[in-house]
Design an enzyme around this catalytic site. Structure first.
Site, PDB file in Angstrom:
ATOM      1  CE  LYS A   1      40.958 -14.092  70.917  1.00 45.66           C
ATOM      2  NZ  LYS A   1      39.930 -14.308  69.818  1.00 45.66           N
TER       3      LYS A   1
ATOM      4  CE  LYS B   1      39.243  -4.161  78.744  1.00 44.69           C
ATOM      5  NZ  LYS B   1      37.623  -4.543  78.526  1.00 44.69           N
TER       6      LYS B   1
ATOM      7  CD  GLU C   1      33.265   3.109  89.709  1.00 47.80           C
ATOM      8  OE1 GLU C   1      32.777   3.238  90.824  1.00 47.80           O
ATOM      9  OE2 GLU C   1      32.663   3.288  88.657  1.00 47.80           O
TER      10      GLU C   1
ATOM     11  CB  ALA D   1      35.141  -2.811  90.695  1.00 51.93           C
TER      12      ALA D   1
ATOM     13  CG  ASP E   1      28.457 -10.653  76.988  1.00 52.66           C
ATOM     14  OD1 ASP E   1      27.998 -11.702  77.212  1.00 52.66           O
ATOM     15  OD2 ASP E   1      29.461 -10.663  76.744  1.00 52.66           O
TER      16      ASP E   1
ATOM     17  CD  GLU F   1      31.361 -15.302  83.326  1.00 52.70           C
ATOM     18  OE1 GLU F   1      31.541 -16.518  82.688  1.00 52.70           O
ATOM     19  OE2 GLU F   1      30.420 -15.009  83.374  1.00 52.70           O
TER      20      GLU F   1
ATOM     21  CG  ASP G   1      33.046  -6.595  78.762  1.00 52.76           C
ATOM     22  OD1 ASP G   1      32.913  -5.880  77.692  1.00 52.76           O
ATOM     23  OD2 ASP G   1      33.988  -7.526  78.706  1.00 52.76           O
TER      24      ASP G   1
END
Length: 347
Positions: free
Chosen positions: A89, A108, A157, A159, A202, A206, A220
């Site tokens: 988002k 990111k 990192e 993945a 969380d 995901e 996350d």
């Protein structure tokens, strides 16, 4: 039961096939006087790494070794950008390579304007501050961060095998030995987080990635919190994974991660979360009264573990250290057992 609709801009959009998040009702408002990020590290986290050691380091879950480089901060010019790895988002994630060491990372990229518009500056700061300090083979490393006028860049990192959620949808569900290994490794990571006074809040497929050797990585930390007092009031996370105390607006502590561990175990074994329903009101009801139906193919020992994790009273949930000693874990995931390498052409 009255369920207030979320009006919070911070609320994340629902993932396909999954309910949306709870809203961070009690989060403090941040003055809109420009985006601020934590101070940059004193030295660069990436150093000189020989090319032939790159994958060895990644497979060990370690970051690259520090070299003699004395630059004090990062910039985008330090990296060669590759293909997109995912979209979110507030920005995108790209495969990247640090020019000097040739070390491969995930970069990111977050847009400051979107973060400010959604009033989640404090959440991003918290994510960066927490994840940069964590060092565990089953937690995705954040090697560093930098920013320019419009964007924030997180150096993460890489993945190799992507999201566990994607892998689960491809496989439909996992066998019990595979799930036991994932739950064992996730439990170890959560023990480490809790020892550092960090509640994740969380846990879900995901937010889990699969590393170079198919190992699980918590990825996350956007909803995580450093909580020395261990008592929190904020409603957050994904609906399917919310604990009873959270949906009832009661204070919560580290036990919310234990609850999520039980929900994840069920979803990996079955392919759907245990409280899945047609609408959010039914999901809330199932969570509140722990209404679970186990398919016939689930073993009794797996049911026993999930039953001890998915308990209404948070004080009565099985402690994480005891999860590692549970017969279902010790029999299916003895120390040293590694997760399988999945062939994408076979289910």
């Amino acid at each position: 039961m009255n369920i207030n609709k979320c009006s919070c801009k911070e609320n994340r959009p629902p993932t396909a096939g999954r309910s949306g998040c709870g809203c961070n009702i009690n989060a403090p408002k941040i003055p809109m006087d420009g985006f601020k990020v934590p101070a940059a590290p004193v030295s660069r986290p990436l150093g000189k790494v020989n090319d032939n050691k790159e994958h060895q380091l990644a497979s060990q879950g370690a970051g690259p070794a520090k070299g003699d480089d004395k630059k004090k901060s990062w910039s985008l010019s330090d990296f060669d950008l590759g293909r997109p790895l995912g979209k979110g988002k507030f920005g995108n994630v790209y495969l990247a390579r640090e020019k000097e060491s040739h070390y491969v990372v995930a970069l990111k990229v977050l847009f400051k304007s979107q973060i400010l518009d959604s009033e989640i500056e404090h959440q991003v700061r918290r994510e960066v501050e927490i994840q940069c300090r964590l060092r565990h083979p089953n937690i995705l490393r954040m090697y560093g961060y930098f920013h320019d006028e419009k964007r924030i860049y997180l150096i993460l990192e890489y993945a190799k095998h992507g999201s566990m959620y994607k892998l689960l949808k491809e496989r439909e569900r996992f066998d019990e030995k595979t799930v036991a290994i994932y739950i064992r490794d996730l439990t170890k990571a959560l023990v480490y987080c809790h020892a550092k006074k960090v509640i994740h809040r969380d846990i879900k497929p995901e937010n889990l990635l699969i590393g170079h050797n198919w190992e699980l990585k918590i990825a996350d930390f956007g909803w995580s919190v450093h909580s020395p007092s261990s008592r929190r009031m904020t409603l957050c996370g994904t609906l399917d994974y919310l604990s009873p105390e959270m949906i009832e607006g009661k204070p919560h502590n580290y036990a919310v991660d234990i609850w999520s561990l039980g929900v994840l175990c069920y979803e990996l074994l079955v392919g759907l979360p245990p409280f899945d329903a047609k609408d959010s009101h039914q999901t809330y009801r199932k969570i509140r009264y722990v209404i679970i139906k186990y398919p016939d193919f689930i073993s009794e020992k797996a049911k026993d573990l999930m039953g001890k994790l998915l308990v209404i009273n948070p004080e009565q949930r099985l402690p994480l250290i005891n999860v590692l000693q549970h017969p279902w874990i010790t029999e299916n995931a003895p120390e040293g057992a590694q997760p399988p390498a999945f062939n994408p052409e076979q289910k």
